[in-house]
Design an enzyme around this catalytic site. Structure first.
Site, PDB file in Angstrom:
ATOM      1  N   TRP A  62       0.814  -1.209  -0.094  1.00 53.49           N
ATOM      2  CA  TRP A  62       0.023  -0.191   0.086  1.00 53.49           C
ATOM      3  C   TRP A  62       0.892   1.380   0.017  1.00 53.49           C
ATOM      4  O   TRP A  62       0.320   2.247  -0.725  1.00 53.49           O
ATOM      5  CB  TRP A  62      -1.024  -0.022   1.230  1.00 53.49           C
ATOM      6  CG  TRP A  62      -1.950  -1.176   1.199  1.00 53.49           C
ATOM      7  CD1 TRP A  62      -1.780  -2.153   1.855  1.00 53.49           C
ATOM      8  CD2 TRP A  62      -2.580  -1.430  -0.130  1.00 53.49           C
ATOM      9  NE1 TRP A  62      -2.687  -3.187   1.322  1.00 53.49           N
ATOM     10  CE2 TRP A  62      -3.331  -2.823   0.184  1.00 53.49           C
ATOM     11  CE3 TRP A  62      -3.142  -1.119  -1.167  1.00 53.49           C
ATOM     12  CZ2 TRP A  62      -4.242  -3.681  -0.380  1.00 53.49           C
ATOM     13  CZ3 TRP A  62      -4.255  -1.872  -1.914  1.00 53.49           C
ATOM     14  CH2 TRP A  62      -4.705  -3.084  -1.531  1.00 53.49           C
TER      15      TRP A  62
ATOM     16  N   ASP B 195      -0.926   6.424   6.602  1.00 49.27           N
ATOM     17  CA  ASP B 195      -2.224   5.584   6.307  1.00 49.27           C
ATOM     18  C   ASP B 195      -2.266   4.383   7.601  1.00 49.27           C
ATOM     19  O   ASP B 195      -1.669   4.019   7.867  1.00 49.27           O
ATOM     20  CB  ASP B 195      -1.845   5.029   5.174  1.00 49.27           C
ATOM     21  CG  ASP B 195      -2.838   3.810   4.848  1.00 49.27           C
ATOM     22  OD1 ASP B 195      -3.792   3.408   5.397  1.00 49.27           O
ATOM     23  OD2 ASP B 195      -2.554   3.225   3.746  1.00 49.27           O
TER      24      ASP B 195
ATOM     25  N   LYS C 274     -11.189  -2.027   7.706  1.00 45.57           N
ATOM     26  CA  LYS C 274     -10.159  -2.954   8.203  1.00 45.57           C
ATOM     27  C   LYS C 274     -10.290  -2.954   9.746  1.00 45.57           C
ATOM     28  O   LYS C 274      -9.950  -3.949  10.307  1.00 45.57           O
ATOM     29  CB  LYS C 274      -8.935  -2.297   7.980  1.00 45.57           C
ATOM     30  CG  LYS C 274      -8.305  -2.276   6.549  1.00 45.57           C
ATOM     31  CD  LYS C 274      -8.011  -3.750   5.917  1.00 45.57           C
ATOM     32  CE  LYS C 274      -7.562  -3.671   4.443  1.00 45.57           C
ATOM     33  NZ  LYS C 274      -7.362  -4.980   3.923  1.00 45.57           N
TER      34      LYS C 274
END
Length: 355
Positions: free
Chosen positions: A100, A167, A191
């Protein structure tokens, strides 16, 4: 049979949250209307949005400190681009610790110079780089706190004079941090907070308005702040479920309480991985192991079928590793009970005894 949901995302949610959200789909606030068919500008939903934003800031200790909470769409993937659009004028610094962050770097390079201060990519992202230097003339420093695919997690964050961007999609609200160190935090809800469809953005307003480019309205944080997350129709159901989950966490005692539970779960599983010769962890350095996503492999391929069958018989779901890595991945998000980890560990021990 009770299911033990180790899915990496969409994540496990508290049963009470699922029950309340299901009821709201049929009859929201005793209105005889569904949550997903009322106006997003109705009094009832505006209250949901405001409560969700307020709870997010409260949990992070950022109320009345110059921060705004937004619930947007497009997942963390859109934030890779929005971050750069709003903050990258000349040069940005990025730490590359997984898939990511690698994608975030790719998007930022569309808009300016990106300095990759350190990377574990050549070692298949099996550790968190240390002792890197962040250029003081960069517009910001970006990192990813937890890497779901590879199972690594940053335990410390650098001290820097430039804005710190993170993030936190897969570990937000799971542990105590000094969140005031960060100028911008973003997290896809799916998540550790709610269903897919909304993304939480926490932003310090003082860092905005410093780029010279024209920012499209949909990508402009200032526009979304002014419109109170209502510039376009928000993802009503995911925001509502996220609000319920944040309220559940508050009722539980907040981040300090859930962190202790998360530590128990992680310690139990990693102790078994280290003790049991049939299993091996993916992350090279133990201090870099994620408490949210434990990645491991079985060392004897001949026992894999037996292990998989016992997992199935015990109601364990979502334990397969990411397709790019293989092996197994136990995602132990906030709502996963300790009991589920105990069941997994008992199966690992059973496979060892039967070998």
């Amino acid at each position: 049979m009770k299911k033990h949901n180790f899915s990496a995302g969409p994540c496990i949610l508290p049963q009470s949250v699922l029950q309340k959200s299901a009821e709201a789909v049929l009859n929201f606030n005793n209105s005889n209307l569904s949550l997903i068919e009322i106006s997003h500008r109705s009094k009832d939903f505006v209250e949901v949005m405001e409560t969700a934003k307020s709870l997010a800031l409260e949990h992070l200790g950022l109320q009345n400190k110059g921060y705004q909470a937004l619930f947007l769409q497009g997942g963390a993937s859109l934030q890779f681009l929005m971050t750069a659009f709003n903050l990258l004028e000349n040069k940005a610094a990025y730490l590359n610790t997984g898939t990511w962050s690698d994608k975030a770097i790719k998007e930022a390079r569309l808009l300016g110079d990106v300095v990759e201060v350190a990377s574990s990519k050549n070692d298949n992202f099996n550790f968190i780089p240390k002792n890197y230097t962040i250029p003081s003339d960069a517009d910001y420093f970006h990192c990813t706190s937890n890497n779901t695919i590879y199972g690594s997690q940053m335990q410390d964050f650098p001290e820097t004079e430039i804005p710190l961007i993170c993030d936190m999609s897969s570990d937000i609200f799971s542990r105590q941090l000094d969140f005031s160190k960060f100028s911008l935090i973003y997290a896809g809800a799916q998540k550790n907070m709610g269903p897919a469809g909304t993304t939480l953005v926490i932003i310090k307003e003082a860092v905005l308005g410093k780029v010279s480019r024209t920012i499209p309205s949909m990508l402009n944080y200032k526009v979304h702040i002014e419109k109170e997350s209502m510039f376009n129709t928000p993802a009503v159901f995911p925001v509502y479920v996220s609000m319920l989950t944040l309220q559940w966490l508050k009722d539980l005692g907040g981040i300090s309480v859930i962190e202790k539970i998360n530590n128990q779960k992680a310690e139990l599983l990693y102790n078994e991985i280290d003790r049991n010769p049939l299993f091996e962890g993916f992350i090279a350095n133990k201090e870099d192991r994620s408490k949210m996503n434990a990645t491991f492999t079985i060392t004897n391929d001949e026992l894999k079928a037996s292990f998989d069958e016992q997992l199935k018989q015990s109601g364990i779901n979502g334990l397969n590793g990411h397709r790019s890595v293989g092996g197994y991945r136990a995602s132990m998000y906030n709502a996963l009970p300790l009991e589920s980890v105990q069941v997994l560990v008992s199966i690992m021990q059973a496979v060892e005894k039967g070998a």
